[in-house]
Design a protein around this motif. Structure first.
Motif, short mmCIF file in Angstrom:
data_model
loop_
_atom_site.label_atom_id
_atom_site.label_comp_id
_atom_site.label_asym_id
_atom_site.label_seq_id
_atom_site.Cartn_x
_atom_site.Cartn_y
_atom_site.Cartn_z
N SER A 156 0.76 -1.29 0.16
CA SER A 156 -0.11 0.14 0.01
C SER A 156 0.84 1.36 0.03
O SER A 156 2.13 1.12 0.22
CB SER A 156 -0.98 -0.21 1.46
OG SER A 156 0.00 0.33 2.26
N LEU A 207 4.82 5.01 3.06
CA LEU A 207 5.12 6.20 3.83
C LEU A 207 5.51 5.84 5.26
O LEU A 207 6.54 6.32 5.76
CB LEU A 207 3.56 6.88 4.00
CG LEU A 207 3.31 7.64 2.64
CD1 LEU A 207 1.87 8.27 2.84
CD2 LEU A 207 4.33 8.59 1.99
N THR A 262 -4.66 17.17 3.28
CA THR A 262 -4.28 15.82 2.75
C THR A 262 -5.21 14.60 3.20
O THR A 262 -6.02 14.97 3.77
CB THR A 262 -2.76 15.53 3.14
OG1 THR A 262 -2.32 14.22 2.34
CG2 THR A 262 -2.52 15.09 4.57
N ALA A 297 -3.86 9.11 5.54
CA ALA A 297 -2.61 8.22 5.62
C ALA A 297 -1.27 8.93 5.99
O ALA A 297 -0.50 8.19 6.29
CB ALA A 297 -2.56 7.39 4.40
N VAL A 323 3.08 16.71 0.96
CA VAL A 323 2.11 15.95 -0.14
C VAL A 323 2.28 16.69 -1.26
O VAL A 323 2.32 17.93 -1.36
CB VAL A 323 0.72 15.87 0.53
CG1 VAL A 323 -0.03 15.04 -0.16
CG2 VAL A 323 0.89 15.36 2.05
N GLU A 383 -0.78 10.65 -5.12
CA GLU A 383 -1.57 11.11 -5.97
C GLU A 383 -1.09 11.58 -7.17
O GLU A 383 -1.84 12.15 -7.98
CB GLU A 383 -2.42 12.24 -5.31
CG GLU A 383 -3.27 11.52 -4.10
CD GLU A 383 -4.13 12.65 -3.26
OE1 GLU A 383 -4.12 13.84 -3.76
OE2 GLU A 383 -4.69 12.49 -2.30
C1 LIG Z 1 -4.41 7.53 -1.52
C2 LIG Z 1 -3.33 8.10 -0.73
C3 LIG Z 1 -2.55 7.59 0.57
C4 LIG Z 1 -2.30 6.31 0.81
O1 LIG Z 1 -2.17 5.14 -0.21
P1 LIG Z 1 -2.90 3.59 -0.10
O2 LIG Z 1 -2.27 2.95 -1.04
O3 LIG Z 1 -4.48 3.90 -0.14
O4 LIG Z 1 -2.36 3.18 1.39
C5 LIG Z 1 -1.58 8.45 1.03
N1 LIG Z 1 -1.49 9.66 0.71
C6 LIG Z 1 -2.30 10.34 -0.02
C7 LIG Z 1 -1.99 11.71 -0.22
C8 LIG Z 1 -3.32 9.54 -0.79
O5 LIG Z 1 -4.12 10.08 -1.59
#
Ligand SMILES: *Cc1c(COP(=O)(O)O)cnc(C)c1O
Length: 375
Positions: A56, A61, A82, A85, A134, A163
């Motif tokens: 993931s 991160l 943001t 996550a 981010v 993203e």
């Molecule tokens: C989607 C996303 C994540 C997390 O990614 P996953 O693959 O869903 O764990 C982290 N940061 C941002 C800004 C996101 O859009």
């Protein structure tokens, strides 16, 4: 009427045969030839980076912060505007998030606020261990200013490019800034492995460390031997096969999402009170999501009014991310800013942006949207 989703997966065509190939080879495990190939292809796309494919974006991160040495009691700055996550991982490390507001011209972390906060925290001997920057909605943050500011204080950057795969700033790809970067291949992202992510760095030792931690921290011995706490974070070879198929169509997916954004601008741009997420000079966004501003003072309609109206037409739209300093789970955390991102949050709506969206579907979205503003 058929449902129009916000950002559904868009397979390129080769994925299924690659998955079949993975089946035929019986590499049905969180390692295998497609994991290696996916890492190679992503690394090459990024101009020669070391890559560790993971289950993931969140795990990428998390391990990113661990390779930067973030641990209990540390402070870590993070973009306020943001998805959760980005900063949940700070808590996973036992560290304390400090949220930095956005600048209105880009919707990304405000470099002036970052500089002020670093200066004052340096004076009081409370410098953060890292800064999570981010690249929101595919716009690359202003690293031409953020990198030298962080370098001045010796604070490393973790770039959250979840993203922003395929976006650039001043010709440089997102995911190549900072000490370490993370990507997501969740089902809603610009390309997907169903679920997946990647940690990326120019520093091979960091990526090796991440791979070690992601593989249960198994020491290279013939028996199981552990000197540290590990994680089970690796990407399945089956999903990596999907990722290889998706890498082949990435440039096309970026072009399509950009075209979708342009069409929204053509079809809605003349409506007074509707605005569009900015693309600052030097930035080329992958336009992961097309985000519009809805000025309630002019239109007498809120994003929620429009969302509900579009939902009645079976069209999925979504609020912009709710800023982290407004989240109950982070309410005790420090926040630096004036609430620029709160105003963006209150006035914005994410429109259907999937790369498979047809012109007819997009026309349907725009018709329903116009109707919601009048009705
Ligand atoms: C989607 C996303 C994540 C997390 O990614 P996953 O693959 O869903 O764990 C982290 N940061 C941002 C800004 C996101 O859009």
């Amino acid at each position: 009427m058929e449902r129009i989703y916000l950002s559904p997966p868009d397979m390129g065509g080769e994925e299924l045969s690659l998955v079949s190939e993975a089946f035929a080879s019986n590499w049905i495990a969180p390692l295998g030839p497609f994991v290696d190939r996916f890492e190679r292809e992503l690394g090459a796309y990024l101009g020669g980076r070391f890559v560790c494919a993971l289950c993931s974006g969140t795990s990428a991160l998390h391990l990113g912060l661990m390779t930067l040495g973030v641990g209990p009691g540390d402070r870590v700055y993070c973009s306020d505007f943001t998805f959760s996550a980005s900063c949940n991982v700070i808590r996973y490390c036992g560290a304390e998030p400090v949220f930095i507001d956005s600048e209105i011209s880009s919707w990304q972390m405000d470099p002036d606020l970052l500089a002020e906060k670093l200066e004052s925290d340096a004076k009081s001997g409370r410098l953060p261990k890292a800064v999570v920057v981010v690249d929101l909605y595919g716009i690359c943050a202003d690293f031409s200013r953020i990198e030298p500011i962080c370098a001045k204080y010796g604070v490393p950057i973790l770039e959250d490019s979840a993203e922003a795969l395929g976006s650039t700033r001043d010709g440089r790809l997102c995911g190549t800034f900072g000490s370490v970067s993370g990507f997501s291949f969740n089902g809603n992202k610009i390309i997907t492995t169903a679920g997946g992510g990647a940690l990326v760095s120019q520093d091979e030792t960091r990526v090796k460390r991440a791979r070690f931690l992601a593989t249960q921290a198994r020491e290279p011995r013939p028996y199981y031997h552990h000197t540290t706490i590990g994680y089970n974070y690796r990407l399945s070879n089956l999903l990596a096969a999907v990722g290889c198929g998706q890498m082949a169509v990435l440039p096309d997916r970026v072009a399509r999402r950009r075209a979708i954004f342009e069409r929204y601008r053509d079809m809605l741009g003349s409506i007074e009170g509707i605005s569009f997420m900015p693309e600052p000079p030097g930035a080329v966004s992958n336009r992961w999501l097309s985000v519009i501003g809805i000025d309630k003072n002019v239109l007498n309609k809120s994003p929620e009014d429009v969302r509900v109206a579009l939902e009645a037409s079976n069209i999925e739209t979504r609020w912009a991310w709710k800023p982290m300093h407004l989240q109950p789970v982070f309410e005790s955390c420090e926040f630096v800013g004036t609430g620029v991102d709160t105003r963006i949050f209150e006035q914005s709506l994410c429109l259907p942006s999937g790369s498979a969206l047809t012109e007819a579907q997009q026309a349907r979205v725009c018709e329903a949207l116009k109707k919601s503003l009048i009705g």
